[in-house]
Design a protein around this motif. Sequence first.
Motif, PDB file in Angstrom:
ATOM      1  N   TYR A 116       0.829  -1.213   0.000  1.00 34.80           N
ATOM      2  CA  TYR A 116       0.000   0.000   0.000  1.00 34.80           C
ATOM      3  C   TYR A 116       0.855   1.251   0.000  1.00 34.80           C
ATOM      4  CZ  TYR A 116      -4.156   2.766   1.275  1.00 34.80           C
ATOM      5  OH  TYR A 116      -5.196   3.653   1.301  1.00 34.80           O
ATOM      6  N   PHE A 117       1.938   1.236   0.804  1.00 35.47           N
ATOM      7  CA  PHE A 117       2.920   2.331   0.836  1.00 35.47           C
ATOM      8  C   PHE A 117       4.224   1.833   0.240  1.00 35.47           C
ATOM      9  CE2 PHE A 117       1.949   5.196   4.821  1.00 35.47           C
ATOM     10  CZ  PHE A 117       0.778   5.632   4.231  1.00 35.47           C
ATOM     11  N   LYS A 118       4.970   2.762  -0.312  1.00 33.29           N
ATOM     12  CA  LYS A 118       6.359   2.500  -0.678  1.00 33.29           C
ATOM     13  C   LYS A 118       7.168   3.643  -0.076  1.00 33.29           C
ATOM     14  CE  LYS A 118       9.582   1.491  -4.387  1.00 33.29           C
ATOM     15  NZ  LYS A 118       9.784   1.397  -5.841  1.00 33.29           N
ATOM     16  N   ILE A 119       7.998   3.300   0.880  1.00 34.44           N
ATOM     17  CA  ILE A 119       8.835   4.281   1.556  1.00 34.44           C
ATOM     18  C   ILE A 119      10.277   3.912   1.247  1.00 34.44           C
ATOM     19  CG2 ILE A 119       9.471   5.326   3.760  1.00 34.44           C
ATOM     20  CD1 ILE A 119       6.678   4.499   4.803  1.00 34.44           C
ATOM     21  N   GLY A 120      10.916   4.719   0.435  1.00 36.26           N
ATOM     22  CA  GLY A 120      12.246   4.358  -0.054  1.00 36.26           C
ATOM     23  C   GLY A 120      12.116   3.132  -0.934  1.00 36.26           C
ATOM     24  N   ASP A 121      12.813   2.073  -0.572  1.00 35.17           N
ATOM     25  CA  ASP A 121      12.730   0.812  -1.318  1.00 35.17           C
ATOM     26  C   ASP A 121      11.849  -0.216  -0.632  1.00 35.17           C
ATOM     27  OD1 ASP A 121      14.409   1.729  -3.338  1.00 35.17           O
ATOM     28  OD2 ASP A 121      16.227   1.061  -2.280  1.00 35.17           O
ATOM     29  N   ASP A 122      11.228   0.167   0.475  1.00 37.70           N
ATOM     30  CA  ASP A 122      10.438  -0.776   1.260  1.00 37.70           C
ATOM     31  C   ASP A 122       8.939  -0.615   0.990  1.00 37.70           C
ATOM     32  OD1 ASP A 122      12.736  -1.758   2.578  1.00 37.70           O
ATOM     33  OD2 ASP A 122      12.658  -0.087   3.999  1.00 37.70           O
ATOM     34  N   TYR A 123       8.268  -1.755   0.879  1.00 40.02           N
ATOM     35  CA  TYR A 123       6.823  -1.783   0.709  1.00 40.02           C
ATOM     36  C   TYR A 123       6.168  -2.100   2.047  1.00 40.02           C
ATOM     37  CZ  TYR A 123       7.772  -1.862  -4.259  1.00 40.02           C
ATOM     38  OH  TYR A 123       8.203  -1.546  -5.510  1.00 40.02           O
ATOM     39  N   VAL A 124       5.022  -1.474   2.293  1.00 39.14           N
ATOM     40  CA  VAL A 124       4.319  -1.653   3.556  1.00 39.14           C
ATOM     41  C   VAL A 124       2.878  -2.055   3.253  1.00 39.14           C
ATOM     42  CG1 VAL A 124       3.607  -0.552   5.709  1.00 39.14           C
ATOM     43  CG2 VAL A 124       5.744   0.150   4.605  1.00 39.14           C
ATOM     44  N   ASP A 125       2.456  -3.173   3.841  1.00 39.96           N
ATOM     45  CA  ASP A 125       1.074  -3.631   3.693  1.00 39.96           C
ATOM     46  C   ASP A 125       0.161  -2.859   4.642  1.00 39.96           C
ATOM     47  OD1 ASP A 125       2.137  -5.537   1.997  1.00 39.96           O
ATOM     48  OD2 ASP A 125       1.908  -7.197   3.414  1.00 39.96           O
ATOM     49  N   PHE A 126      -1.105  -2.775   4.279  1.00 39.97           N
ATOM     50  CA  PHE A 126      -2.117  -2.126   5.108  1.00 39.97           C
ATOM     51  C   PHE A 126      -3.281  -3.074   5.338  1.00 39.97           C
ATOM     52  CE2 PHE A 126       0.098   1.681   5.022  1.00 39.97           C
ATOM     53  CZ  PHE A 126      -0.606   2.729   5.576  1.00 39.97           C
ATOM     54  N   GLU A 127      -3.851  -2.982   6.529  1.00 43.30           N
ATOM     55  CA  GLU A 127      -5.071  -3.703   6.861  1.00 43.30           C
ATOM     56  C   GLU A 127      -6.265  -2.842   6.486  1.00 43.30           C
ATOM     57  OE1 GLU A 127      -5.034  -6.928   7.998  1.00 43.30           O
ATOM     58  OE2 GLU A 127      -2.897  -6.600   7.583  1.00 43.30           O
ATOM     59  N   LEU A 128      -7.265  -3.460   5.907  1.00 38.20           N
ATOM     60  CA  LEU A 128      -8.531  -2.800   5.612  1.00 38.20           C
ATOM     61  C   LEU A 128      -9.485  -3.211   6.722  1.00 38.20           C
ATOM     62  CD1 LEU A 128      -8.676  -3.701   1.820  1.00 38.20           C
ATOM     63  CD2 LEU A 128      -7.618  -1.716   2.891  1.00 38.20           C
ATOM     64  N   MET A 129     -10.121  -2.224   7.350  1.00 43.31           N
ATOM     65  CA  MET A 129     -11.004  -2.507   8.478  1.00 43.31           C
ATOM     66  C   MET A 129     -12.310  -1.752   8.306  1.00 43.31           C
ATOM     67  SD  MET A 129      -8.228  -2.371  11.611  1.00 43.31           S
ATOM     68  CE  MET A 129      -9.249  -3.314  12.760  1.00 43.31           C
ATOM     69  N   PHE A 130     -13.361  -2.277   8.932  1.00 39.77           N
ATOM     70  CA  PHE A 130     -14.632  -1.562   8.896  1.00 39.77           C
ATOM     71  C   PHE A 130     -15.430  -1.809  10.162  1.00 39.77           C
ATOM     72  CE2 PHE A 130     -16.826  -5.387   8.186  1.00 39.77           C
ATOM     73  CZ  PHE A 130     -18.183  -5.163   8.034  1.00 39.77           C
ATOM     74  N   LEU A 131     -16.320  -0.863  10.427  1.00 37.51           N
ATOM     75  CA  LEU A 131     -17.236  -0.953  11.558  1.00 37.51           C
ATOM     76  C   LEU A 131     -18.640  -0.759  11.025  1.00 37.51           C
ATOM     77  CD1 LEU A 131     -17.841  -1.047  14.624  1.00 37.51           C
ATOM     78  CD2 LEU A 131     -17.526   1.436  14.641  1.00 37.51           C
ATOM     79  N   ASP A 132     -19.498  -1.745  11.268  1.00 39.52           N
ATOM     80  CA  ASP A 132     -20.890  -1.684  10.837  1.00 39.52           C
ATOM     81  C   ASP A 132     -21.721  -1.202  12.018  1.00 39.52           C
ATOM     82  OD1 ASP A 132     -23.492  -2.077   9.958  1.00 39.52           O
ATOM     83  OD2 ASP A 132     -23.026  -3.958   8.944  1.00 39.52           O
ATOM     84  N   LEU A 133     -22.104   0.068  11.999  1.00 38.92           N
ATOM     85  CA  LEU A 133     -22.845   0.655  13.110  1.00 38.92           C
ATOM     86  C   LEU A 133     -24.277   0.146  13.181  1.00 38.92           C
ATOM     87  CD1 LEU A 133     -21.464   4.280  12.863  1.00 38.92           C
ATOM     88  CD2 LEU A 133     -20.894   2.554  14.578  1.00 38.92           C
ATOM     89  N   ARG A 134     -24.782  -0.461  12.118  1.00 46.54           N
ATOM     90  CA  ARG A 134     -26.128  -1.044  12.154  1.00 46.54           C
ATOM     91  C   ARG A 134     -26.168  -2.213  13.129  1.00 46.54           C
ATOM     92  NH1 ARG A 134     -26.615  -2.862   6.179  1.00 46.54           N
ATOM     93  NH2 ARG A 134     -24.604  -3.625   6.862  1.00 46.54           N
ATOM     94  N   GLN A 135     -25.035  -2.869  13.307  1.00 48.22           N
ATOM     95  CA  GLN A 135     -24.970  -4.042  14.178  1.00 48.22           C
ATOM     96  C   GLN A 135     -24.518  -3.703  15.580  1.00 48.22           C
ATOM     97  OE1 GLN A 135     -22.400  -6.739  12.116  1.00 48.22           O
ATOM     98  NE2 GLN A 135     -23.849  -7.074  10.465  1.00 48.22           N
ATOM     99  N   SER A 136     -24.178  -2.442  15.819  1.00 54.17           N
ATOM    100  CA  SER A 136     -23.667  -2.086  17.145  1.00 54.17           C
ATOM    101  C   SER A 136     -24.470  -0.950  17.771  1.00 54.17           C
ATOM    102  CB  SER A 136     -22.202  -1.692  17.028  1.00 54.17           C
ATOM    103  OG  SER A 136     -22.065  -0.565  16.192  1.00 54.17           O
ATOM    104  N   GLU A 137     -25.770  -0.894  17.423  1.00 57.50           N
ATOM    105  CA  GLU A 137     -26.600   0.193  17.931  1.00 57.50           C
ATOM    106  C   GLU A 137     -26.652   0.232  19.449  1.00 57.50           C
ATOM    107  OE1 GLU A 137     -30.421   0.055  16.077  1.00 57.50           O
ATOM    108  OE2 GLU A 137     -29.615   0.482  14.108  1.00 57.50           O
ATOM    109  N   ASN A 138     -26.602  -0.929  20.081  1.00 58.96           N
ATOM    110  CA  ASN A 138     -26.691  -0.969  21.537  1.00 58.96           C
ATOM    111  C   ASN A 138     -25.310  -0.970  22.195  1.00 58.96           C
ATOM    112  OD1 ASN A 138     -29.507  -1.114  21.479  1.00 58.96           O
ATOM    113  ND2 ASN A 138     -29.406  -3.294  21.014  1.00 58.96           N
ATOM    114  N   ARG A 139     -24.275  -0.897  21.393  1.00 58.90           N
ATOM    115  CA  ARG A 139     -22.898  -0.919  21.890  1.00 58.90           C
ATOM    116  C   ARG A 139     -22.606   0.362  22.677  1.00 58.90           C
ATOM    117  NH1 ARG A 139     -18.209  -3.411  20.490  1.00 58.90           N
ATOM    118  NH2 ARG A 139     -16.375  -2.127  20.749  1.00 58.90           N
ATOM    119  N   LYS A 140     -22.029   0.186  23.833  1.00 60.66           N
ATOM    120  CA  LYS A 140     -21.653   1.326  24.667  1.00 60.66           C
ATOM    121  C   LYS A 140     -20.318   1.885  24.210  1.00 60.66           C
ATOM    122  CE  LYS A 140     -22.433   2.004  29.350  1.00 60.66           C
ATOM    123  NZ  LYS A 140     -22.237   1.618  30.733  1.00 60.66           N
ATOM    124  N   LEU A 141     -20.202   3.188  24.201  1.00 57.34           N
ATOM    125  CA  LEU A 141     -18.896   3.787  23.876  1.00 57.34           C
ATOM    126  C   LEU A 141     -17.991   3.760  25.072  1.00 57.34           C
ATOM    127  CD1 LEU A 141     -19.826   6.843  21.666  1.00 57.34           C
ATOM    128  CD2 LEU A 141     -18.780   4.711  21.001  1.00 57.34           C
TER     129      LEU A 141
END
Length: 175
Positions: free
Chosen positions: A150-175
Amino acid sequence: MEGIIIREASAKDAEQMIEYLKIVGGETDNLTFGEAGFPVTVEQEEQYLENVHDDKTSVYLLACKNGEIIGDGSLTGLPRRMCHRAELGITVRKKYWNCGIGSKLMEGLIEYAKKNGIEILNLEVRSDNVNAIHLYEKYGFRHIGTSPAYFKIGDDYVDFELMFLDLRQSENRKL
């Protein structure tokens, strides 16, 4: 942490935001930019912050201590058939890492999303940024894949995690 104020950014914060982004860009390789920050003028940053303020599916929050920006968090709403989604981003000054600033920003962003009909939050994070990943998982974000090189810094490549939060499923979730 005492004395931290979380508030929405406004056009009057433009100059300080430009300087803040240069600082955080120089403190870490976790961001899409470095110590040069973004090549924008104060007027362009003012316009950007006004546009974000006027878009109900976007918000830009600041964490401030004694008038200094020490963190920021944003939701960027997506258009058309994706208008129920927003991209999330958080940065914190290095000297304030692991002090709860990211959590305060995350809580403000999730609250904003719920109040404004945003149902799904997406983000990308360096695969080796364990502190950020821990924060996201703490609030219910799930891994949905990895983007290799996902990134290239100098000669090094860096992977990235793709993440998501579905708020429809966490309506009762406490912050």
